[in-house]
Motif scaffolding. Structure first.
Motif, PDB file in Angstrom:
ATOM      1  N   ALA A  14      35.940  51.499  45.264  1.00 10.27           N
ATOM      2  CA  ALA A  14      36.957  52.070  44.399  1.00 10.27           C
ATOM      3  C   ALA A  14      37.471  51.075  43.359  1.00 10.27           C
ATOM      4  O   ALA A  14      38.057  51.467  42.361  1.00 10.27           O
ATOM      5  N   ALA A  15      37.288  49.771  43.597  1.00  9.22           N
ATOM      6  CA  ALA A  15      37.864  48.766  42.709  1.00  9.22           C
ATOM      7  C   ALA A  15      37.015  48.606  41.457  1.00  9.22           C
ATOM      8  O   ALA A  15      35.812  48.414  41.532  1.00  9.22           O
ATOM      9  N   THR A  16      37.631  48.726  40.288  1.00  3.73           N
ATOM     10  CA  THR A  16      36.873  48.617  39.048  1.00  3.73           C
ATOM     11  C   THR A  16      37.539  47.697  38.035  1.00  3.73           C
ATOM     12  O   THR A  16      36.879  47.191  37.145  1.00  3.73           O
ATOM     13  N   ALA A  17      38.861  47.484  38.122  1.00  2.00           N
ATOM     14  CA  ALA A  17      39.591  46.716  37.119  1.00  2.00           C
ATOM     15  C   ALA A  17      39.471  45.224  37.377  1.00  2.00           C
ATOM     16  O   ALA A  17      39.646  44.765  38.507  1.00  2.00           O
ATOM     17  N   HIS A  18      39.148  44.485  36.319  1.00  2.00           N
ATOM     18  CA  HIS A  18      39.067  43.032  36.416  1.00  2.00           C
ATOM     19  C   HIS A  18      40.376  42.398  35.959  1.00  2.00           C
ATOM     20  O   HIS A  18      41.042  42.903  35.059  1.00  2.00           O
ATOM     21  N   GLY A  54      47.582  37.462  39.607  1.00  2.00           N
ATOM     22  CA  GLY A  54      47.740  38.421  38.530  1.00  2.00           C
ATOM     23  C   GLY A  54      48.195  37.855  37.215  1.00  2.00           C
ATOM     24  O   GLY A  54      48.304  38.592  36.233  1.00  2.00           O
ATOM     25  N   GLU A  55      48.453  36.528  37.142  1.00  2.00           N
ATOM     26  CA  GLU A  55      48.908  35.904  35.908  1.00  2.00           C
ATOM     27  C   GLU A  55      47.791  35.063  35.308  1.00  2.00           C
ATOM     28  O   GLU A  55      47.158  34.258  36.004  1.00  2.00           O
ATOM     29  N   ALA A  56      47.542  35.216  34.026  1.00  6.98           N
ATOM     30  CA  ALA A  56      46.366  34.637  33.385  1.00  6.98           C
ATOM     31  C   ALA A  56      46.370  33.116  33.345  1.00  6.98           C
ATOM     32  O   ALA A  56      45.336  32.474  33.535  1.00  6.98           O
ATOM     33  N   LYS A  57      47.521  32.520  33.089  1.00  4.89           N
ATOM     34  CA  LYS A  57      47.572  31.073  32.889  1.00  4.89           C
ATOM     35  C   LYS A  57      47.799  30.335  34.206  1.00  4.89           C
ATOM     36  O   LYS A  57      48.512  30.808  35.088  1.00  4.89           O
ATOM     37  N   SER A  58      47.199  29.159  34.328  1.00  5.38           N
ATOM     38  CA  SER A  58      47.355  28.363  35.539  1.00  5.38           C
ATOM     39  C   SER A  58      48.775  27.831  35.664  1.00  5.38           C
ATOM     40  O   SER A  58      49.491  27.685  34.660  1.00  5.38           O
ATOM     41  N   VAL A  59      49.174  27.536  36.886  1.00  8.41           N
ATOM     42  CA  VAL A  59      50.522  27.016  37.131  1.00  8.41           C
ATOM     43  C   VAL A  59      50.489  25.610  37.724  1.00  8.41           C
ATOM     44  O   VAL A  59      51.533  25.055  38.071  1.00  8.41           O
ATOM     45  N   GLY A  60      49.320  25.024  37.835  1.00 10.16           N
ATOM     46  CA  GLY A  60      49.216  23.674  38.376  1.00 10.16           C
ATOM     47  C   GLY A  60      47.779  23.283  38.614  1.00 10.16           C
ATOM     48  O   GLY A  60      46.848  24.053  38.357  1.00 10.16           O
ATOM     49  N   GLY A  61      47.592  22.083  39.108  1.00  8.52           N
ATOM     50  CA  GLY A  61      46.233  21.618  39.386  1.00  8.52           C
ATOM     51  C   GLY A  61      46.229  20.195  39.892  1.00  8.52           C
ATOM     52  O   GLY A  61      47.240  19.484  39.831  1.00  8.52           O
ATOM     53  N   LYS A 255      28.925  48.793  49.666  1.00 11.39           N
ATOM     54  CA  LYS A 255      28.804  49.433  48.369  1.00 11.39           C
ATOM     55  C   LYS A 255      29.783  48.798  47.385  1.00 11.39           C
ATOM     56  O   LYS A 255      30.974  48.700  47.661  1.00 11.39           O
ATOM     57  N   ALA A 256      29.263  48.336  46.253  1.00 14.22           N
ATOM     58  CA  ALA A 256      30.108  47.624  45.299  1.00 14.22           C
ATOM     59  C   ALA A 256      29.652  47.895  43.880  1.00 14.22           C
ATOM     60  O   ALA A 256      28.462  47.870  43.590  1.00 14.22           O
ATOM     61  N   GLU A 257      30.607  48.168  43.012  1.00 12.35           N
ATOM     62  CA  GLU A 257      30.329  48.330  41.596  1.00 12.35           C
ATOM     63  C   GLU A 257      30.662  47.002  40.906  1.00 12.35           C
ATOM     64  O   GLU A 257      31.753  46.821  40.365  1.00 12.35           O
ATOM     65  N   LEU A 258      29.728  46.060  40.937  1.00 13.67           N
ATOM     66  CA  LEU A 258      29.987  44.726  40.410  1.00 13.67           C
ATOM     67  C   LEU A 258      29.785  44.632  38.904  1.00 13.67           C
ATOM     68  O   LEU A 258      30.336  43.737  38.252  1.00 13.67           O
ATOM     69  N   LYS A 295      38.623  24.958  25.135  1.00 16.25           N
ATOM     70  CA  LYS A 295      39.331  25.196  26.396  1.00 16.25           C
ATOM     71  C   LYS A 295      40.229  26.421  26.315  1.00 16.25           C
ATOM     72  O   LYS A 295      40.353  27.178  27.287  1.00 16.25           O
ATOM     73  N   GLY A 296      40.853  26.644  25.170  1.00 17.75           N
ATOM     74  CA  GLY A 296      41.745  27.779  25.023  1.00 17.75           C
ATOM     75  C   GLY A 296      41.051  29.121  25.084  1.00 17.75           C
ATOM     76  O   GLY A 296      41.713  30.157  25.214  1.00 17.75           O
ATOM     77  N   LYS A 297      39.714  29.127  24.990  1.00 13.10           N
ATOM     78  CA  LYS A 297      38.965  30.380  25.019  1.00 13.10           C
ATOM     79  C   LYS A 297      38.232  30.592  26.349  1.00 13.10           C
ATOM     80  O   LYS A 297      37.571  31.608  26.537  1.00 13.10           O
ATOM     81  N   ARG A 298      38.344  29.642  27.246  1.00 12.93           N
ATOM     82  CA  ARG A 298      37.651  29.759  28.529  1.00 12.93           C
ATOM     83  C   ARG A 298      38.414  30.662  29.486  1.00 12.93           C
ATOM     84  O   ARG A 298      39.645  30.654  29.527  1.00 12.93           O
ATOM     85  N   ALA A 299      37.676  31.436  30.272  1.00  9.53           N
ATOM     86  CA  ALA A 299      38.299  32.326  31.243  1.00  9.53           C
ATOM     87  C   ALA A 299      37.240  32.810  32.238  1.00  9.53           C
ATOM     88  O   ALA A 299      36.046  32.765  31.961  1.00  9.53           O
ATOM     89  N   PHE A 300      37.709  33.270  33.392  1.00 11.88           N
ATOM     90  CA  PHE A 300      36.820  33.897  34.364  1.00 11.88           C
ATOM     91  C   PHE A 300      37.460  35.201  34.837  1.00 11.88           C
ATOM     92  O   PHE A 300      38.665  35.417  34.696  1.00 11.88           O
ATOM     93  N   ARG A 301      36.623  36.070  35.376  1.00 11.61           N
ATOM     94  CA  ARG A 301      37.090  37.374  35.824  1.00 11.61           C
ATOM     95  C   ARG A 301      37.259  37.409  37.341  1.00 11.61           C
ATOM     96  O   ARG A 301      36.546  36.720  38.068  1.00 11.61           O
ATOM     97  N   ALA A 302      38.207  38.218  37.781  1.00 14.32           N
ATOM     98  CA  ALA A 302      38.433  38.425  39.212  1.00 14.32           C
ATOM     99  C   ALA A 302      38.478  39.916  39.499  1.00 14.32           C
ATOM    100  O   ALA A 302      38.975  40.703  38.697  1.00 14.32           O
ATOM    101  N   LEU A 303      37.951  40.286  40.646  1.00  9.64           N
ATOM    102  CA  LEU A 303      37.961  41.675  41.081  1.00  9.64           C
ATOM    103  C   LEU A 303      38.691  41.744  42.413  1.00  9.64           C
ATOM    104  O   LEU A 303      38.279  41.131  43.400  1.00  9.64           O
ATOM    105  N   ASP A 304      39.807  42.471  42.453  1.00  8.67           N
ATOM    106  CA  ASP A 304      40.586  42.624  43.673  1.00  8.67           C
ATOM    107  C   ASP A 304      40.114  43.829  44.472  1.00  8.67           C
ATOM    108  O   ASP A 304      39.895  44.909  43.908  1.00  8.67           O
ATOM    109  N   ILE A 305      39.959  43.632  45.755  1.00 13.11           N
ATOM    110  CA  ILE A 305      39.572  44.696  46.666  1.00 13.11           C
ATOM    111  C   ILE A 305      40.814  45.073  47.477  1.00 13.11           C
ATOM    112  O   ILE A 305      41.408  44.230  48.124  1.00 13.11           O
ATOM    113  N   LYS A 306      41.222  46.336  47.364  1.00 19.00           N
ATOM    114  CA  LYS A 306      42.475  46.762  47.993  1.00 19.00           C
ATOM    115  C   LYS A 306      42.220  47.767  49.109  1.00 19.00           C
ATOM    116  O   LYS A 306      41.953  48.941  48.847  1.00 19.00           O
ATOM    117  N   PRO A 307      42.279  47.328  50.358  1.00 18.14           N
ATOM    118  CA  PRO A 307      42.083  48.264  51.478  1.00 18.14           C
ATOM    119  C   PRO A 307      43.168  49.341  51.502  1.00 18.14           C
ATOM    120  O   PRO A 307      44.292  49.089  51.100  1.00 18.14           O
TER     121      PRO A 307
END
Length: 307
Positions: A14-18, A54-61, A255-258, A295-307
């Protein structure tokens, strides 16, 4: 366990939003620090980055160059949490040209300190040597694999790490895939390695049918494991599998819609939800691959699976 597996099946289907997280492209390993924060390794840099859910920018490292004593990127690929400790593992692989990269031979630990982490103990650099001399692994002939480039046919490449109920770890290999079976190797004494008390000890290798794919990420979820599987090289398909953790049990497809997602990290939240992270280093950003973009244009996607 059947109920949890069914929930995962429904959730993934059911999860489709990145969700898009900024600042790095090559998300390669991750662990939830609490109900709101997670820490991510990037296989292109020796840095752990913390994000708020859920927040785009990092908060530490945390920068790891000095701690790892690595001149180049360590190629961090897997993470597993045991209590308040997170173990991290590098690929231990040769580079794409087949050259030995000692910087990639690292196994280490961090402790969770609130919404961040702190390195503890010392990096262990003899894991590859231990693998090659372990009597229980002799039938694998890993010495042959370690002479090849990471993504070459029959090469050697570690990408997964997961915790077992007794505090031991499972090391998942992306490559090799002998007879079409992915390899999972139990590491019995991780705490002793980072405390410099003894060499690594291993259990018997586990061979899993992941449809000819290797392990890209593995995580304990409930009473079993969720595995993100992918090709040993760049070309091929990704898939998710549920596995009981028993060597004799066959993993079952989830089953996954990756879509175009390349899941190389997955982790479970305290509430039982699971997040898949995509290694988007090769995604084009304008005319450049993401990992080569500003660096300001770099990003990765995440897919949340919600039971």
């Amino acid at each position: 366990m059947r109920a949890l597996a069914a929930l995962l099946l429904c959730a993934v289907g059911a999860a489709t939003a990145h969700t898009r997280y900024e600042g790095l492209c090559d998300a390669s390993a991750a662990v939830a620090l609490d109900a709101r924060h997670f820490v991510v390794a990037d296989d292109e840099h020796n840095r752990l980055t913390v994000y708020r859910r859920g927040e785009a920018k990092s908060v530490g490292g945390v920068d790891l160059d000095k701690f790892l004593k690595a001149d180049k990127e360590a190629d961090l690929e897997g993470a597993a949490q045991v209590g308040s400790r997170i173990y991290w593992i590098a690929s231990h692989a040769r580079n794409s040209a087949g050259k030995v990269r000692e910087d990639r031979q690292r196994f280490f630990a961090t402790e969770i300190r609130g919404a961040t982490v702190e390195p503890v103990g010392q990096p262990y650099t003899a894991l590859l040597a231990d693998l090659l001399t372990a009597p229980t692994l002799a039938p694998l002939k890993l010495s042959d694999a370690t002479q090849r480039a990471a993504e070459a046919e029959g090469g050697f490449n570690i990408e997964g790490l997961a915790a077992a109920p007794d505090g031991s770890l499972l090391i998942g290999l992306r490559n090799p895939i002998p007879q079409g079976r992915a390899l999972v190797i139990p590491l019995l004494n991780p705490a002793e390695l980072v405390a410099a008390k003894s060499p690594a000890r291993f259990g018997s290798v586990i061979r899993l049918d992941l449809g000819g794919r290797g392990v890209r990420s593995i995580e304990r979820v409930g009473n079993g494991y969720l595995i993100a599987a992918g090709p040993p090289a760049d070309a091929g398909t990704f898939a998710l599998f549920r596995w009981s953790g028993k060597a004799t049990d066959v993993p079952t497809p989830v089953k996954a819609e990756l879509g175009t997602l390349r899941p190389e990290a997955l982790f479970a939240w305290p509430d039982g939800q699971v997040t898949l992270l995509s290694d988007d280093g090769g995604v084009m950003v304008g005319k450049k691959a993401c990992k080569d973009a500003d660096k300001g244009k770099r990003a990765f996607r995440a897919l949340d699976i919600k039971p």
